[in-house]
Design a protein around this motif. Structure first.
Motif, PDB file in Angstrom:
ATOM      1  N   ASN A  11       0.836  -1.191   0.000  1.00 12.23           N
ATOM      2  CA  ASN A  11       0.000   0.000   0.000  1.00 12.23           C
ATOM      3  C   ASN A  11       0.879   1.252   0.000  1.00 12.23           C
ATOM      4  N   LYS A  12       0.479   2.274  -0.757  1.00 13.49           N
ATOM      5  CA  LYS A  12       1.279   3.503  -0.835  1.00 13.49           C
ATOM      6  C   LYS A  12       1.460   4.155   0.529  1.00 13.49           C
ATOM      7  N   SER A  13       0.413   4.098   1.334  1.00 12.44           N
ATOM      8  CA  SER A  13       0.501   4.670   2.671  1.00 12.44           C
ATOM      9  C   SER A  13       1.556   3.941   3.502  1.00 12.44           C
TER      10      SER A  13
END
Length: 458
Positions: A11-13
Motif C-alpha cells: 500500500n502507498k501509505s
C-alpha cells in the motif's frame, strides 16, 4: 488463498510510513557515521586555535588526538545508551511516539555542533556527537520493530530490508556532502555537521500523518478500533481483516503476559535459541569488517597509492558499493543465502551491511519479548562496533594483508550457524515462527531423552 499470493505491491501509505520511519532512523545513523570523516583536518585546526586562544599555548599532539578520537568515538557510547532506553521508551511512548520524540536529540545535536565554531567551544562537538549517538541507538532499536509491526507478513522482509538500505544511503550521503564541491571546504564544516537536522525535520513533518503500530495498539493498549483504523490505512481495506486476525491470534497467545525485561529473556529457556541467534548475528553484523574499512579507509587507500586529495572520492565509491549490495539483498529470497552472500562479500573485501539482521531481530520474538530483545541485540551490536575500532589496528599489525581473513572466518561460522539453527521465516506470522522454534526444541529434547534411555539400558 495465502496473503502472499493476493498482495502484489505494498500500500502507498505503508511505503510512505516506512520512508518517514527510515529517513529519521537508520539514514540518520549512517549519515553520522560517515559525515565526521571529511572535516577531520578542519575540526582539528579549530581545536588547536581554540586551545591556543583559551590557554595561550599550543595543544600537544597527544591531547589533540585524544580530543578528536573522543569526538568521533563518543557517538558509539551514545548509541549504546540509546539502545538501553529504546526498548523501554517504545513500550511507554509507543513505537511512533518514541521515533518522533527521538528527533529532539538530533535537533539539539545539530544546534550544538553548528554553533561550536562561532562560540569557540569544541566541547559542543563532544556533547553533540554523544546526543546524535543516543538518537542513532534509539533509532536502530525502535525503527525495525516499528517496520516489522506495521508490515503485512508477505512484505515484512522487504520493508525490514529498508533499515540496511537507508543506513547505506545515509553513509553514502554523508560522504557526498563532505566532498569539497559540496560542504567540504574549511569554512563550511559547522554547516556540514549541523545538516543532521534535515532528516529529523523530514520525519517530524511526515510521520505524524501515519498511525501507531497496529500490534502495539491492540496487544499493548487494547485499542481494537485504533488497530482496525491503522490497518485500513497501512494495509488497505482488502487485507485489513486477515492482518487483524493474525494480531488477535498473537494477542490470545500472550494473554496474561506482561512485556519482558532484558534479564527475563535470559531466564526464559523457551527463548534461548532465539536469544542466542540475535546475539550471534548482531555480533557478526559488526565483526564482518565493514566498519573496519570505514574507520581506516584513508589509510587503506593511501597505502594503495591513491593520492590524498583523491581519497574522498574513493571513499564515496565504497559507500556506493555498499549501497548497491544492500539493494540487492532485498531481492534475495532466503535467510541462508543472504548470510552466505555476506561471507563471500567479505572474502573479496566488498562492503555489505546485512539487512537480514534487523529483520530476524523482529521476527524471532513475539510482542511481549520484542522490545527487550531489541535492547539486547542493540547492546551487542554497539559493543561489537566499539570492539572492531579498538582491535583492528592490532589485527593489521599481526596479519598485515591477511587481516580480513579474520572477518571471513566470522562470517562463514555465522553462515553455518544460521544453516543449522534458524528456520526459514519468509511469509510466516510471528506466532508461526515462535511455534517452529518450540517444535524444534521439543524434537531436540525427545532425541536427547531417547539417547539417555538407550545408554542406560546398555
Amino acid at each position: 488463498m495465502k496473503e502472499s499470493k493476493r498482495l502484489k505491491f505494498p500500500n502507498k501509505s505503508l511505503l510512505l510510513a516506512a520512508f518517514a520511519t527510515c529517513i529519521g532512523g537508520t539514514f540518520q545513523c549512517g549519515y553520522n557515521i560517515s559525515v565526521i570523516n571529511a572535516p577531520t583536518m578542519h575540526v582539528q585546526a579549530f581545536i588547536n586555535r581554540t586551545w591556543s586562544d583559551r590557554y595561550q599555548a599550543n595543544i600537544s599532539e597527544n591531547a589533540l588526538t585524544l580530543l578528536w578520537s573522543t569526538i568521533v568515538s563518543i557517538f558509539t557510547l551514545g548509541g549504546l545508551l540509546g539502545v538501553t532506553i529504546g526498548g523501554t521508551l517504545s513500550v511507554k511512548l509507543g513505537r511512533k511516539g518514541t521515533l518522533l520524540s527521538n528527533n529532539l536529540f538530533s535537533l539539539t545535536a545539530a544546534l550544538l555542533m553548528g554553533l561550536s565554531s562561532s562560540v569557540g567551544l569544541f566541547e559542543f562537538l563532544i556533547i553533540g556527537r554523544f546526543l546524535i549517538g543516543i538518537n542513532a541507538g534509539i533509532g536502530l532499536c525502535v525503527e525495525p520493530m516499528f517496520l516489522g509491526e506495521i508490515s503485512p507478513t508477505a512484505f515484512r522482509g522487504a520493508l525490514g530490508s529498508g533499515t540496511s538500505i537507508f543506513l547505506t544511503v545515509g553513509i553514502l550521503s554523508g560522504q557526498v556532502m563532505g566532498l569539497n564541491e559540496v560542504l567540504g571546504e574549511e569554512q563550511f564544516w559547522p554547516y556540514l555537521l549541523s545538516t543532521t537536522c534535515i532528516p529529523a525535520i523530514l520525519q517530524l513533518l511526515i510521520l505524524p500523518w501515519f498511525p501507531e503500530s497496529p500490534r502495539y495498539l491492540l496487544i499493548d493498549k487494547g485499542d481494537e478500533e485504533g488497530c482496525k483504523n491503522a490497518l485500513r490505512q497501512l494495509h488497505g481495506l482488502d487485507d485489513c481483516d486477515s492482518s487483524l486476525e493474525d494480531i488477535q491470534k498473537e494477542k490470545s497467545n500472550l494473554a496474561g503476559f506482561q512485556a519482558k525485561k532484558p534479564w527475563e529473556l535470559f531466564a526464559d529457556r523457551s527463548l534461548r535459541w532465539q536469544l542466542l541467534t540475535i546475539i550471534v548475528i548482531n555480533m557478526a553484523q559488526q565483526l564482518n569488517g565493514v566498519n573496519a574499512m570505514y574507520f581506516y579507509a584513508d589509510y587503506v587507500f593511501l597505502q594503495s597509492g591513491i593520492p590524498l586529495d583523491k581519497t574522498p572520492y574513493a571513499t564515496v565509491g565504497t559507500g556506493a558499493c555498499e549501497c548497491f549490495t544492500a539493494l540487492t539483498c532485498v531481492r534475495t529470497e532466503f535467510t541462508i543465502i543472504r548470510i552466505l552472500v555476506l561471507s563471500i562479500s567479505t572474502l573479496f573485501l566488498m562492503l555489505i551491511n546485512s539487512g537480514v539482521t534487523n529483520i530476524l531481530n523482529n521476527e524471532l520474538f513475539t510482542q511481549t519479548a520484542r522490545p527487550a530483545a531489541f535492547m539486547i541485540a542493540g547492546t551487542v551490536n554497539w559493543l561489537s562496533f566499539f570492539l572492531v575500532g579498538l582491535l583492528f589496528p592490532f589485527i593489521v599489525i599481526g596479519l598485515q594483508h591477511y587481516c580480513f581473513l579474520v572477518f571471513f572466518v566470522v562470517c562463514s561460522s555465522v553462515a553455518i550457524y544460521i544453516l543449522l539453527v534458524v528456520p526459514e521465516t519468509k511469509n510466516k506470522t510471528f506466532v508461526e515462527i515462535q511455534n517452529e522454534f518450540k517444535s524444534s526444541e521439543k524434537a531436540s529434547t525427545s532425541e536427547g531423552s531417547g539417547t539417555t534411555l538407550l545408554s542406560t539400558c546398555l
